[in-house]
Design a protein around this motif. Sequence first.
Motif, PDB file in Angstrom:
ATOM      1  N   LYS A   1     -27.531 -45.028 -62.221  1.00  0.00           N
ATOM      2  CA  LYS A   1     -28.972 -45.050 -61.999  1.00  0.00           C
ATOM      3  C   LYS A   1     -29.220 -45.013 -60.500  1.00  0.00           C
ATOM      4  O   LYS A   1     -28.707 -45.852 -59.759  1.00  0.00           O
ATOM      5  N   PHE A   2     -29.998 -44.041 -60.071  1.00  0.00           N
ATOM      6  CA  PHE A   2     -30.192 -43.806 -58.644  1.00  0.00           C
ATOM      7  C   PHE A   2     -31.534 -44.402 -58.213  1.00  0.00           C
ATOM      8  O   PHE A   2     -32.561 -43.724 -58.214  1.00  0.00           O
ATOM      9  N   LYS A   3     -31.506 -45.681 -57.853  1.00  0.00           N
ATOM     10  CA  LYS A   3     -32.736 -46.385 -57.515  1.00  0.00           C
ATOM     11  C   LYS A   3     -32.785 -46.846 -56.062  1.00  0.00           C
ATOM     12  O   LYS A   3     -33.818 -47.330 -55.604  1.00  0.00           O
ATOM     13  N   SER A   4     -31.671 -46.728 -55.346  1.00  0.00           N
ATOM     14  CA  SER A   4     -31.642 -47.130 -53.940  1.00  0.00           C
ATOM     15  C   SER A   4     -30.494 -46.408 -53.248  1.00  0.00           C
ATOM     16  O   SER A   4     -29.669 -45.755 -53.894  1.00  0.00           O
ATOM     17  N   ALA A   5     -30.442 -46.544 -51.929  1.00  0.00           N
ATOM     18  CA  ALA A   5     -29.369 -45.901 -51.171  1.00  0.00           C
ATOM     19  C   ALA A   5     -28.000 -46.440 -51.588  1.00  0.00           C
ATOM     20  O   ALA A   5     -26.997 -45.716 -51.557  1.00  0.00           O
ATOM     21  N   LYS A   6     -27.950 -47.706 -52.017  1.00  0.00           N
ATOM     22  CA  LYS A   6     -26.679 -48.293 -52.442  1.00  0.00           C
ATOM     23  C   LYS A   6     -26.125 -47.619 -53.693  1.00  0.00           C
ATOM     24  O   LYS A   6     -24.918 -47.625 -53.923  1.00  0.00           O
ATOM     25  N   SER A   7     -27.018 -47.050 -54.505  1.00  0.00           N
ATOM     26  CA  SER A   7     -26.571 -46.409 -55.743  1.00  0.00           C
ATOM     27  C   SER A   7     -25.791 -45.120 -55.483  1.00  0.00           C
ATOM     28  O   SER A   7     -25.166 -44.585 -56.392  1.00  0.00           O
ATOM     29  N   LEU A   8     -25.822 -44.622 -54.244  1.00  0.00           N
ATOM     30  CA  LEU A   8     -25.065 -43.414 -53.904  1.00  0.00           C
ATOM     31  C   LEU A   8     -23.640 -43.734 -53.459  1.00  0.00           C
ATOM     32  O   LEU A   8     -22.847 -42.820 -53.221  1.00  0.00           O
ATOM     33  N   LYS A   9     -23.329 -45.020 -53.355  1.00  0.00           N
ATOM     34  CA  LYS A   9     -21.993 -45.419 -52.926  1.00  0.00           C
ATOM     35  C   LYS A   9     -20.948 -44.933 -53.926  1.00  0.00           C
ATOM     36  O   LYS A   9     -21.088 -45.114 -55.130  1.00  0.00           O
ATOM     37  N   GLY A  10     -19.902 -44.334 -53.415  1.00  0.00           N
ATOM     38  CA  GLY A  10     -18.829 -43.828 -54.268  1.00  0.00           C
ATOM     39  C   GLY A  10     -18.964 -42.362 -54.619  1.00  0.00           C
ATOM     40  O   GLY A  10     -17.993 -41.744 -55.073  1.00  0.00           O
ATOM     41  N   TRP A  11     -20.146 -41.790 -54.405  1.00  0.00           N
ATOM     42  CA  TRP A  11     -20.339 -40.366 -54.683  1.00  0.00           C
ATOM     43  C   TRP A  11     -19.857 -39.548 -53.488  1.00  0.00           C
ATOM     44  O   TRP A  11     -20.190 -39.853 -52.349  1.00  0.00           O
ATOM     45  N   GLU A  12     -19.087 -38.524 -53.753  1.00  0.00           N
ATOM     46  CA  GLU A  12     -18.543 -37.667 -52.705  1.00  0.00           C
ATOM     47  C   GLU A  12     -19.128 -36.266 -52.815  1.00  0.00           C
ATOM     48  O   GLU A  12     -19.327 -35.750 -53.917  1.00  0.00           O
ATOM     49  N   VAL A  13     -19.412 -35.666 -51.659  1.00  0.00           N
ATOM     50  CA  VAL A  13     -19.884 -34.285 -51.605  1.00  0.00           C
ATOM     51  C   VAL A  13     -18.718 -33.405 -51.170  1.00  0.00           C
ATOM     52  O   VAL A  13     -18.111 -33.639 -50.122  1.00  0.00           O
ATOM     53  N   ASN A  14     -18.401 -32.409 -51.980  1.00  0.00           N
ATOM     54  CA  ASN A  14     -17.297 -31.500 -51.678  1.00  0.00           C
ATOM     55  C   ASN A  14     -17.775 -30.058 -51.752  1.00  0.00           C
ATOM     56  O   ASN A  14     -18.761 -29.753 -52.430  1.00  0.00           O
ATOM     57  N   GLN A  15     -17.079 -29.187 -51.071  1.00  0.00           N
ATOM     58  CA  GLN A  15     -17.395 -27.768 -51.119  1.00  0.00           C
ATOM     59  C   GLN A  15     -16.108 -26.973 -51.217  1.00  0.00           C
ATOM     60  O   GLN A  15     -15.028 -27.443 -50.860  1.00  0.00           O
ATOM     61  N   GLY A  16     -16.232 -25.765 -51.735  1.00  0.00           N
ATOM     62  CA  GLY A  16     -15.048 -24.934 -51.901  1.00  0.00           C
ATOM     63  C   GLY A  16     -15.435 -23.518 -52.249  1.00  0.00           C
ATOM     64  O   GLY A  16     -16.608 -23.144 -52.229  1.00  0.00           O
ATOM     65  N   SER A  17     -14.442 -22.723 -52.581  1.00  0.00           N
ATOM     66  CA  SER A  17     -14.663 -21.329 -52.932  1.00  0.00           C
ATOM     67  C   SER A  17     -13.669 -20.919 -53.998  1.00  0.00           C
ATOM     68  O   SER A  17     -12.529 -21.395 -54.025  1.00  0.00           O
ATOM     69  N   TYR A  18     -14.113 -20.057 -54.897  1.00  0.00           N
ATOM     70  CA  TYR A  18     -13.214 -19.510 -55.905  1.00  0.00           C
ATOM     71  C   TYR A  18     -12.294 -18.447 -55.307  1.00  0.00           C
ATOM     72  O   TYR A  18     -11.350 -18.009 -55.953  1.00  0.00           O
ATOM     73  N   PHE A  19     -12.589 -18.035 -54.048  1.00  0.00           N
ATOM     74  CA  PHE A  19     -11.765 -17.049 -53.349  1.00  0.00           C
ATOM     75  C   PHE A  19     -11.359 -17.604 -51.991  1.00  0.00           C
ATOM     76  O   PHE A  19     -11.748 -17.076 -50.950  1.00  0.00           O
ATOM     77  N   PRO A  20     -10.596 -18.691 -51.942  1.00  0.00           N
ATOM     78  CA  PRO A  20     -10.282 -19.332 -50.660  1.00  0.00           C
ATOM     79  C   PRO A  20      -9.481 -18.452 -49.713  1.00  0.00           C
ATOM     80  O   PRO A  20      -9.583 -18.585 -48.495  1.00  0.00           O
ATOM     81  N   ASN A  21      -8.692 -17.530 -50.244  1.00  0.00           N
ATOM     82  CA  ASN A  21      -7.858 -16.690 -49.388  1.00  0.00           C
ATOM     83  C   ASN A  21      -8.650 -15.611 -48.664  1.00  0.00           C
ATOM     84  O   ASN A  21      -8.133 -14.929 -47.784  1.00  0.00           O
ATOM     85  N   ALA A  22      -9.920 -15.459 -49.045  1.00  0.00           N
ATOM     86  CA  ALA A  22     -10.735 -14.417 -48.421  1.00  0.00           C
ATOM     87  C   ALA A  22     -11.277 -14.854 -47.067  1.00  0.00           C
ATOM     88  O   ALA A  22     -11.868 -14.064 -46.349  1.00  0.00           O
ATOM     89  N   TYR A  23     -11.057 -16.125 -46.701  1.00  0.00           N
ATOM     90  CA  TYR A  23     -11.618 -16.648 -45.464  1.00  0.00           C
ATOM     91  C   TYR A  23     -10.488 -17.157 -44.575  1.00  0.00           C
ATOM     92  O   TYR A  23      -9.809 -18.123 -44.905  1.00  0.00           O
ATOM     93  N   ALA A  24     -10.307 -16.496 -43.479  1.00  0.00           N
ATOM     94  CA  ALA A  24      -9.201 -16.859 -42.592  1.00  0.00           C
ATOM     95  C   ALA A  24      -9.551 -18.028 -41.700  1.00  0.00           C
ATOM     96  O   ALA A  24      -8.706 -18.841 -41.350  1.00  0.00           O
ATOM     97  N   SER A  25     -10.812 -18.141 -41.303  1.00  0.00           N
ATOM     98  CA  SER A  25     -11.213 -19.210 -40.389  1.00  0.00           C
ATOM     99  C   SER A  25     -12.154 -20.168 -41.070  1.00  0.00           C
ATOM    100  O   SER A  25     -12.979 -19.775 -41.885  1.00  0.00           O
ATOM    101  N   GLY A  26     -12.046 -21.434 -40.716  1.00  0.00           N
ATOM    102  CA  GLY A  26     -12.908 -22.439 -41.315  1.00  0.00           C
ATOM    103  C   GLY A  26     -14.343 -22.324 -40.869  1.00  0.00           C
ATOM    104  O   GLY A  26     -15.258 -22.673 -41.595  1.00  0.00           O
ATOM    105  N   SER A  27     -14.592 -21.809 -39.646  1.00  0.00           N
ATOM    106  CA  SER A  27     -15.958 -21.757 -39.138  1.00  0.00           C
ATOM    107  C   SER A  27     -16.833 -20.825 -39.955  1.00  0.00           C
ATOM    108  O   SER A  27     -17.954 -21.160 -40.316  1.00  0.00           O
ATOM    109  N   SER A  28     -16.328 -19.636 -40.283  1.00  0.00           N
ATOM    110  CA  SER A  28     -17.137 -18.701 -41.062  1.00  0.00           C
ATOM    111  C   SER A  28     -17.389 -19.237 -42.456  1.00  0.00           C
ATOM    112  O   SER A  28     -18.431 -18.995 -43.060  1.00  0.00           O
ATOM    113  N   PHE A  29     -16.439 -20.007 -42.956  1.00  0.00           N
ATOM    114  CA  PHE A  29     -16.601 -20.593 -44.289  1.00  0.00           C
ATOM    115  C   PHE A  29     -17.675 -21.677 -44.265  1.00  0.00           C
ATOM    116  O   PHE A  29     -18.559 -21.716 -45.100  1.00  0.00           O
ATOM    117  N   ASP A  30     -17.628 -22.554 -43.268  1.00  0.00           N
ATOM    118  CA  ASP A  30     -18.570 -23.656 -43.188  1.00  0.00           C
ATOM    119  C   ASP A  30     -19.997 -23.177 -42.957  1.00  0.00           C
ATOM    120  O   ASP A  30     -20.946 -23.791 -43.414  1.00  0.00           O
TER     121      ASP A  30
END
Length: 261
Positions: free
Chosen positions: A82-111
């Motif tokens: 239940k998301f009722k306060s800022a404390k309720s977000l504790k433990g949640w992680e934000v992640n990002q990725g790609s289904y084609f990771p090999n298509a990006y040689a540099s991290g900057s263009s990916f980010d």
Amino acid sequence: MLPRSVDIAVGDVGDPLAVQSAVSGCSKIIYCATARSTITGDLNRVDNQGVRNVSKAFQDYYNEMAQLRAGKSSKSKLLIAKFKSAKSLKGWEVNQGSYFPNAYASGSSFDEGIDASFEFSEGGQAVFAGFVFTRGGYVEISKRLSLPLGSTLDRYDGLLLSVGGNGRSYVVILETGPLADTSQSKKYFARMTTKVGFCRVRVPFSAFRPVKPEDPPLDPFLVHTFTIRFEPKRQRPGDGTQGATDPRNFELILEYIKALP
């Protein structure tokens, strides 16, 4: 092959004590027993007294559970988050990725092509929002589940999410397996479609499919991690508000996540 959450009880429907032990923990019963002969005694013991024993044991079990619940309904939903306060977000992680990771040689263009956050706004809302411009990219929020003592998801039929936002579709991912060895984890996914504004979305466990086709069907008893993923593909235009018409932008407001009986 039966899931690990299934217990096999061997007994005789004519034995009230054996039946009482067998129905403990059950929410539904399908009576399939029948006498294997036409002898009157066997017919009475299985088809008559057996049904009586099972019905009485099931009723007694529910009466006992009602007393332990102190009047709380057995149909009550299980609150997962239940998301009722800022404390309720504790433990949640934000992640990002790609289904084609090999298509990006540099991290900057990916980010530069992906950005997302999960924050509690000044208006008192938990907002997962951002954009995914990278081809094949995705962003997700995830958390390891911490259920109340004695509660397991195999006693429920699915998930209920109360959400708002700009009407995007998302992928709900459930991860199962031993926490001590993530290499043995298995992932299952189901798609969730939202509406512009607020709505409640039901996702039955039967809708989840294994990421790897060779994996067995989902066993909710083994679920330990919950994930919501946004990916630009299969999106439809929004409601015309600023940024909403671009299917690569998203906003998801989370109120609660529950398990439905």
